[in-house]
Design an enzyme around this catalytic site. Structure first.
Site, PDB file in Angstrom:
ATOM      1  N   ARG A 168      40.880  39.542  49.058  1.00 26.79           N
ATOM      2  CA  ARG A 168      42.615  39.459  49.473  1.00 26.79           C
ATOM      3  C   ARG A 168      42.942  40.448  49.584  1.00 26.79           C
ATOM      4  NH1 ARG A 168      45.690  36.481  44.891  1.00 26.79           N
ATOM      5  NH2 ARG A 168      46.519  38.251  44.039  1.00 26.79           N
ATOM      6  N   ASN A 227      38.586  48.579  43.751  1.00 29.88           N
ATOM      7  CA  ASN A 227      39.953  48.222  43.729  1.00 29.88           C
ATOM      8  C   ASN A 227      40.781  47.073  43.209  1.00 29.88           C
ATOM      9  OD1 ASN A 227      41.707  47.578  46.075  1.00 29.88           O
ATOM     10  ND2 ASN A 227      40.839  44.984  46.056  1.00 29.88           N
ATOM     11  N   SER A 274      47.448  53.461  41.958  1.00 34.27           N
ATOM     12  CA  SER A 274      49.113  54.005  42.566  1.00 34.27           C
ATOM     13  C   SER A 274      50.176  54.258  42.487  1.00 34.27           C
ATOM     14  CB  SER A 274      49.346  52.378  41.752  1.00 34.27           C
ATOM     15  OG  SER A 274      51.119  51.830  42.224  1.00 34.27           O
ATOM     16  N   TYR A 330      51.056  48.882  33.205  1.00 28.85           N
ATOM     17  CA  TYR A 330      50.755  49.305  34.762  1.00 28.85           C
ATOM     18  C   TYR A 330      50.186  50.423  35.203  1.00 28.85           C
ATOM     19  CZ  TYR A 330      49.765  48.593  40.166  1.00 28.85           C
ATOM     20  OH  TYR A 330      48.621  48.105  40.865  1.00 28.85           O
ATOM     21  N   LYS A 387      46.795  52.790  35.953  1.00 32.52           N
ATOM     22  CA  LYS A 387      46.933  53.591  36.729  1.00 32.52           C
ATOM     23  C   LYS A 387      47.149  55.370  35.992  1.00 32.52           C
ATOM     24  CE  LYS A 387      46.465  50.968  39.565  1.00 32.52           C
ATOM     25  NZ  LYS A 387      44.614  50.142  40.273  1.00 32.52           N
TER      26      LYS A 387
HETATM   27  N1  NAD Z   1      49.969  46.440  46.615  1.00 28.63           N
HETATM   28  C1  NAD Z   1      50.900  47.003  46.614  1.00 28.63           C
HETATM   29  O1  NAD Z   1      51.509  47.516  46.599  1.00 28.63           O
HETATM   30  C2  NAD Z   1      49.486  48.038  45.769  1.00 28.63           C
HETATM   31  C3  NAD Z   1      50.435  49.035  45.243  1.00 28.63           C
HETATM   32  C4  NAD Z   1      50.231  49.962  43.995  1.00 28.63           C
HETATM   33  C5  NAD Z   1      49.028  49.814  44.238  1.00 28.63           C
HETATM   34  N2  NAD Z   1      47.964  48.362  44.178  1.00 28.63           N
HETATM   35  C6  NAD Z   1      46.670  48.501  43.495  1.00 28.63           C
HETATM   36  O2  NAD Z   1      45.616  47.676  44.802  1.00 28.63           O
HETATM   37  C7  NAD Z   1      45.018  46.970  44.642  1.00 28.63           C
HETATM   38  C8  NAD Z   1      44.238  45.994  44.906  1.00 28.63           C
HETATM   39  O3  NAD Z   1      46.023  45.565  44.889  1.00 28.63           O
HETATM   40  P1  NAD Z   1      46.481  44.686  46.412  1.00 28.63           P
HETATM   41  O4  NAD Z   1      47.937  44.102  46.398  1.00 28.63           O
HETATM   42  O5  NAD Z   1      46.067  43.629  47.292  1.00 28.63           O
HETATM   43  O6  NAD Z   1      46.488  43.220  44.883  1.00 28.63           O
HETATM   44  P2  NAD Z   1      45.781  41.370  44.840  1.00 28.63           P
HETATM   45  O7  NAD Z   1      46.198  40.748  43.997  1.00 28.63           O
HETATM   46  O8  NAD Z   1      46.179  40.316  46.397  1.00 28.63           O
HETATM   47  O9  NAD Z   1      44.160  41.038  45.358  1.00 28.63           O
HETATM   48  C9  NAD Z   1      43.279  41.733  44.128  1.00 28.63           C
HETATM   49  C10 NAD Z   1      42.204  41.101  44.489  1.00 28.63           C
HETATM   50  O10 NAD Z   1      41.811  41.907  42.633  1.00 28.63           O
HETATM   51  C11 NAD Z   1      41.378  40.721  42.380  1.00 28.63           C
HETATM   52  N3  NAD Z   1      40.449  40.273  40.314  1.00 28.63           N
HETATM   53  C12 NAD Z   1      41.722  40.555  39.728  1.00 28.63           C
HETATM   54  N4  NAD Z   1      41.373  40.053  38.732  1.00 28.63           N
HETATM   55  C13 NAD Z   1      39.432  40.333  38.854  1.00 28.63           C
HETATM   56  C14 NAD Z   1      39.142  40.143  38.351  1.00 28.63           C
HETATM   57  N5  NAD Z   1      38.713  40.303  36.573  1.00 28.63           N
HETATM   58  N6  NAD Z   1      37.400  40.165  38.219  1.00 28.63           N
HETATM   59  C15 NAD Z   1      37.476  39.970  39.657  1.00 28.63           C
HETATM   60  N7  NAD Z   1      38.662  40.219  40.445  1.00 28.63           N
HETATM   61  C16 NAD Z   1      39.461  40.333  39.786  1.00 28.63           C
HETATM   62  C17 NAD Z   1      42.248  39.138  42.448  1.00 28.63           C
HETATM   63  O11 NAD Z   1      40.989  37.832  43.196  1.00 28.63           O
HETATM   64  C18 NAD Z   1      42.115  40.236  44.028  1.00 28.63           C
HETATM   65  O12 NAD Z   1      41.857  38.823  45.340  1.00 28.63           O
HETATM   66  C19 NAD Z   1      45.157  46.968  42.634  1.00 28.63           C
HETATM   67  O13 NAD Z   1      44.624  48.003  42.241  1.00 28.63           O
HETATM   68  C20 NAD Z   1      46.773  47.401  43.019  1.00 28.63           C
HETATM   69  O14 NAD Z   1      46.801  47.708  41.192  1.00 28.63           O
HETATM   70  C21 NAD Z   1      48.541  47.857  44.733  1.00 28.63           C
END
Ligand code: NAD
Length: 232
Positions: free
Chosen positions: A12, A78, A128, A140, A144
């Site tokens: 996702r 990711n 991030s 967090y 990062k």
């Molecule tokens: N959404 C934001 O605003 C944002 C901002 C900065 C950075 N990020 C980074 O981007 C990346 C993706 O974020 P997102 O918003 O899509 O998050 P999300 O929570 O929607 O998706 C994260 C995915 O990682 C998977 N995951 C978690 N733990 C796992 C494990 N142990 N093994 C396998 N899969 C695992 C989850 O099942 C999920 O599908 C992350 O590293 C997050 O820190 C997100």
């Protein structure tokens, strides 16, 4: 480009957008990794359901890459989680869990797959903007910041064979950001010069560029994709 790309956290949000973008842009084999039991991805994406923090996780992904029969061109680390707390409230468990997936799993998977990567390969670690320090996100931000340091050290270790860069998203619309209380999220949006949250596709576009030879002279860098949120 012709070869295999591995994207973690592909079920996702940002990971899914990256996997779908890569699958739609040429003769690539895309392997989408996630802990989620349901990986509803395009048919062309090979799903691998695995917990990246498990001992057997990296080896199972390595086997999927070997079975793909094409050279490994790219890896996108990711997958990530948040367990938000201020420094004084943080539990040992939440400290360890966030470091383990956000930093430890990315390190271990890269170690497992780096020997398979072809010359000119590219690794992108999703950091991030919080690496600069976010109030209430002590663990967090720390994880990062570690991803940024790891990216620079990996770039030195794997040059000139493989490039390694990080993308640092700002506030992106996904289940992770929707977990932030609405009033706090609105205040965050108010501080973004481009006046909105980003989309997973906007991160995927930058990752795509870093995976292709269009960015062939860039390694060890962090690209913030955050609508200008760090400017003031
Ligand atoms: N959404 C934001 O605003 C944002 C901002 C900065 C950075 N990020 C980074 O981007 C990346 C993706 O974020 P997102 O918003 O899509 O998050 P999300 O929570 O929607 O998706 C994260 C995915 O990682 C998977 N995951 C978690 N733990 C796992 C494990 N142990 N093994 C396998 N899969 C695992 C989850 O099942 C999920 O599908 C992350 O590293 C997050 O820190 C997100």
């Amino acid at each position: 480009m012709n070869g295999t790309i591995v994207v973690t956290g592909a079920a996702r949000g940002i990971g899914r957008a990256i996997a779908e973008k890569m699958a739609s842009t040429g003769p690539l084999t895309v392997i989408g990794v996630d802990i989620a039991p349901e990986l509803a991805l395009s048919e062309s994406i090979i799903p691998v359901q695995v917990d990246l923090t498990s001992i057997e996780g990296p080896g199972l992904i390595r086997k999927a890459v070997e079975a793909s029969g094409s050279p490994l061109l790219g890896l996108v680390n990711n997958a990530g989680i948040t367990r938000d707390a201020r420094l004084i409230n943080l539990t040992e468990e939440d400290f360890a869990a966030v470091l383990e997936i956000n930093l430890g799993a990315a390190y271990r998977l890269t170690t497992e797959l780096a020997p398979l990567m072809s010359d000119g390969g590219s690794i992108v670690n999703i950091a991030s903007r919080a690496y600069l320090g976010n109030f209430g996100q002590f663990n967090y931000s720390m994880s990062k910041g570690g991803v940024v340091g790891m990216t620079r050290a990996m770039a030195l270790s794997l040059a000139p064979h493989v490039r390694v860069n990080a993308v640092a998203p700002g506030l992106i619309s996904s289940e992770m950001s929707m977990a932030i209380p609405e009033d706090i999220r609105e205040k965050m949006v108010d501080s973004i010069p481009l006046d909105r949250m980003g989309t997973p596709d906007e991160i995927a576009n930058t990752v795509w560029w870093l995976l292709t030879p269009l960015s062939s002279y860039i390694t060890g860098e962090v690209i913030v994709v955050g609508g200008g949120r760090s400017l003031s």
